[in-house]
Design a protein around this motif. Structure first.
Motif, PDB file in Angstrom:
ATOM      1  N   GLU A 450       0.850  -1.184   0.000  1.00  0.00           N
ATOM      2  CA  GLU A 450       0.000   0.000   0.000  1.00  0.00           C
ATOM      3  C   GLU A 450       0.888   1.238   0.000  1.00  0.00           C
ATOM      4  OE1 GLU A 450      -3.714  -1.991   2.500  1.00  0.00           O
ATOM      5  OE2 GLU A 450      -2.313  -0.619   3.499  1.00  0.00           O
ATOM      6  N   ILE A 451       0.755   2.052  -1.025  1.00  0.00           N
ATOM      7  CA  ILE A 451       1.563   3.267  -1.163  1.00  0.00           C
ATOM      8  C   ILE A 451       0.703   4.475  -0.846  1.00  0.00           C
ATOM      9  CG2 ILE A 451       2.876   4.720  -2.757  1.00  0.00           C
ATOM     10  CD1 ILE A 451       3.737   2.226  -4.229  1.00  0.00           C
ATOM     11  N   ILE A 452       1.137   5.254   0.136  1.00  0.00           N
ATOM     12  CA  ILE A 452       0.443   6.486   0.498  1.00  0.00           C
ATOM     13  C   ILE A 452       1.121   7.638  -0.232  1.00  0.00           C
ATOM     14  CG2 ILE A 452      -0.216   8.030   2.371  1.00  0.00           C
ATOM     15  CD1 ILE A 452      -0.025   5.602   4.259  1.00  0.00           C
ATOM     16  N   VAL A 453       0.373   8.309  -1.094  1.00  0.00           N
ATOM     17  CA  VAL A 453       0.895   9.450  -1.842  1.00  0.00           C
ATOM     18  C   VAL A 453       0.369  10.728  -1.192  1.00  0.00           C
ATOM     19  CG1 VAL A 453       1.103  10.578  -4.072  1.00  0.00           C
ATOM     20  CG2 VAL A 453       0.935   8.085  -3.951  1.00  0.00           C
ATOM     21  N   GLU A 454       1.273  11.566  -0.733  1.00  0.00           N
ATOM     22  CA  GLU A 454       0.893  12.791  -0.037  1.00  0.00           C
ATOM     23  C   GLU A 454       0.874  13.975  -1.003  1.00  0.00           C
ATOM     24  OE1 GLU A 454       2.635  13.429   3.812  1.00  0.00           O
ATOM     25  OE2 GLU A 454       3.174  11.307   4.003  1.00  0.00           O
ATOM     26  N   LYS A 483      -3.160  11.193   0.682  1.00  0.00           N
ATOM     27  CA  LYS A 483      -3.139  11.887   1.967  1.00  0.00           C
ATOM     28  C   LYS A 483      -2.878  13.377   1.734  1.00  0.00           C
ATOM     29  CE  LYS A 483      -0.889  12.024   6.499  1.00  0.00           C
ATOM     30  NZ  LYS A 483       0.129  11.414   7.388  1.00  0.00           N
ATOM     31  N   PRO A 484      -3.927  14.211   1.745  1.00  0.00           N
ATOM     32  CA  PRO A 484      -3.727  15.658   1.608  1.00  0.00           C
ATOM     33  C   PRO A 484      -3.041  16.227   2.850  1.00  0.00           C
ATOM     34  CG  PRO A 484      -5.993  15.023   1.095  1.00  0.00           C
ATOM     35  CD  PRO A 484      -5.351  13.851   1.767  1.00  0.00           C
ATOM     36  N   SER A 485      -2.265  17.272   2.636  1.00  0.00           N
ATOM     37  CA  SER A 485      -1.547  17.906   3.733  1.00  0.00           C
ATOM     38  C   SER A 485      -1.287  19.358   3.371  1.00  0.00           C
ATOM     39  CB  SER A 485      -0.222  17.175   3.989  1.00  0.00           C
ATOM     40  OG  SER A 485       0.487  17.743   5.058  1.00  0.00           O
TER      41      SER A 485
END
Length: 637
Positions: A450-454, A483-485
């Protein structure tokens, strides 16, 4: 020593800008905005405010027409901190790029460059800072000897652009208006760094800054200033007051065309014309033409709507291509036009796998070129183009654009064809053959792949793009989460090795020549999201970050050295091509598309803003190379 106008292709030259200095019979005209101050004695007349050899700006059909002084220009920013972009837009530099991307002297009268080792800088006699204090060689000496070489003041070491072969230059003051920098080895990055959107500033307003320096200030007064400002020491205070680019100290003198008069926090910042600015036009008008720039602070999400309502005279920041239809429909009603400029970045969007991630399992995987290639091959860029960009963009690696003389189709196309079968084979080769629930591949330690792209969370465009990529990656057993930031939070997480992957704009300079430094393709900056710790290691001279320990990035650093020491443009081009080939084949960043267009909202009465332009951060400073100090308002009939 040859004397020619163009910078490329050699660096044995003198850089000149514009026409010869005005003759004694030249009549400088007083600016109406400043006439009252002149009449009252608060300001000297214009012929005493400009340098004795001012920078004379001329016009042709491509650069616009001479204008008339006056008026306020309104634009919008999303945060008070963003007013620093005005330093880039204003684009007064020691040397500056013109619209042909050649370097020419600007603040400087001229530069003599010998073999990229010896640079002699000639100032304009009589040039003054915005507070009227003289701009002389002392401002360069102070910056070098009392700031950069002072062990008590940050950055505690010379900037990387001031080092060649690991060594700083020999600095000399030849006279009041002449300084010289001499390196033992060539330093071809020096002049381009002076012309950057965020330039290498090798001088400072010494008369002002000495008030905060322990070497020059009276001890009791300095102690009182430190206490009043709530700073820990004189060094902290000096660093706080000496921050030209950020535009956050209204008291600090500047050489830019407009001076910030508003301290943060504020909802509206007012920049007023610099009465001692060094440029004039052929009619004798001191630039800038526009008297004030008013910066309104607004939420980035509503800036496109406010621009469409006619609340901005010039706006491109925070506006995306998907706003174009709405803006175009409201243009005539609200007295503006919408131009479309070509974007100059190497990729409109790219994915950045963090090869310095703290997680050892993911670090090992991201450093395996087969994974990076597989992830790239599993992206349907044609679908992205059609669904998000109406078919107006093109699939591309994160590399140079066709306009660059360094462009080759193989750099653009490497590992960008949509090939799920090949992507699956590559992942199988790595050993990622086990599957878990939802057919997601498993890492060697059993975790799902699972790759979390920010994202920086500034627009929905990135999220929309990632949703399409997530659909494609499911076909190779990889699950993507978004993942918004906030930008600053995102950057700090990347620096710390907490972010797996980020999505952001590609290389700023997609239109380089061989004589421009290939720094964006080499681990030399902490802000390079694919290898932040390697970049930090270079930037800090090895005092922080991590030393590169992968063969290909290490080879890139060696090629950067070859570029710096190359004897001519052809040799620099050879180093460039090897860097671009390695970068494309190794997919250090996963470019998605480029060739996008940037909407630019322009008030219908605002003149000299080009209908077509290149919207590029470096080189260009967005509006900077089009000389915003020459923008002017026509009076309505």
């Amino acid at each position: 020593m040859t004397r020619i106008r163009a910078w490329f292709p050699t660096l044995l030259l003198v850089l000149l800008f514009g026409l010869p200095a005005a003759s004694p019979s030249f009549a400088a005209l007083e600016t109406p905005f400043l006439a009252e101050k002149v009449a009252s004695g608060k300001l000297p007349p214009v012929d005493q405010r400009i340098p004795s050899e001012p920078h004379l700006v001329t016009f042709d059909d491509d650069s616009g027409k001479p204008g008339q002084p006056g008026g306020d220009l309104t634009m919008m920013m999303s945060r008070a901190k963003d007013v620093r972009i005005l330093f880039a837009y204003s684009y007064a530099r020691l040397v500056a790029y013109n619209t042909d991307l050649n370097l020419e002297a600007d603040i400087l009268k001229s530069v003599e460059a010998e073999d990229n080792k010896v640079f002699t800088l000639h100032l304009r006699p009589g040039h003054r800072w915005s507070d009227g204090s003289p701009f002389t060689a002392e401002d360069f000496r102070y910056w070098w000897e009392d700031v950069i070489l002072n062990p008590d003041l940050p950055p505690f070491t010379p900037p990387p652009e001031m080092l060649s072969g690991g060594e700083p230059p020999k600095f000399e003051v030849l006279d009041e208006t002449t300084v010289r920098y001499t390196w033992k080895e060539p330093n071809p990055v020096f002049l381009p760094a002076l012309a950057a959107a965020r330039p290498l500033e090798i001088f400072g307003p010494s008369a002002y800054l000495k008030k905060f320096h322990v070497k020059y200030a009276e001890a009791a007064e300095l102690k009182a200033r430190v206490k009043e400002a709530g700073q820990k020491s004189w060094a902290h205070l000096h660093n706080r007051m000496d921050n030209a680019y950020d535009n956050d100290n209204p008291d600090m003198p500047t050489l830019q065309p407009w001076v910030n008069t508003t301290a943060a926090p504020a909802e509206r910042f007012v920049f007023v014309r610099n009465p001692f600015y060094h440029r004039i036009d052929e009619a004798g008008h001191q630039l800038p033409y526009i008297d004030r720039i008013l910066v309104q602070i607004a939420d980035s999400k509503i800036i496109p709507a406010k621009a469409g309502a006619g609340e901005a005279d010039l706006q491109a920041r925070y506006i995306r291509f998907d706003n174009y239809t709405f803006l175009k429909q409201a243009a005539k009603r609200n007295d503006y036009k919408v131009d479309l400029w070509k974007v100059g970045s190497g990729a409109h969007l790219a994915l950045f796998p963090n090869m310095n991630i703290a997680d050892p399992e993911w670090r090992k995987l991201f450093r395996d070129v087969r994974l990076r290639r597989a992830l790239s091959l599993a992206i349907d860029r044609d679908e992205l183009n059609e669904v998000i960009y109406y078919g107006l963009a093109q699939a591309s690696n994160n590399t140079v654009l066709p306009r660059s003389p360094l462009f080759k189709p193989e750099y653009q196309k490497a590992w960008t064809n949509y090939d799920v079968a090949q992507a699956n084979r590559l992942l199988d080769e790595i050993g990622l053959t086990k599957r878990g629930s939802e057919n997601v591949r498993l890492l060697p330690d059993g975790r799902p792949m699972e790759i979390i792209v920010e994202t920086a969370g500034e627009s929905t465009e990135e999220v929309d793009v990632l949703e399409l990529i997530a659909d494609s990656w499911r076909k190779i057993g990889v699950k993507l989460f978004t993942k918004p930031s906030q930008l600053e939070v995102l950057r700090n997480r990347i620096y710390a090795g907490q972010t797996m992957m980020a999505i952001a704009k590609g290389v700023d300079n997609g239109i380089p020549t061989a004589d421009m430094a290939p720094t964006e393709f080499v681990p030399m900056d902490q802000n390079q999201y694919e290898w932040p710790k390697w970049g930090q290691f270079y930037q800090t001279g090895g005092t922080a970050g991590e030393k590169p320990d992968m063969p290909q990035p290490m080879e890139l650093m060696d090629l950067m050295t070859e570029w710096r020491t190359a004897k001519d443009t052809a040799a620099r081009a050879d180093a460039w091509h090897r860097i671009l080939a390695i970068h494309a084949d190794n997919v250090f960043t996963i470019g998605l598309i480029n060739g996008t267009l940037q909407p630019v909202v322009v008030r219908s009465t605002l003149r000299n803003v080009p209908d077509e332009g290149i919207f590029s951060w470096d080189p260009g400073a967005h509006f900077g190379i089009y000389r915003p100090d020459t923008f002017w308002f026509a009076r309505k009939s």
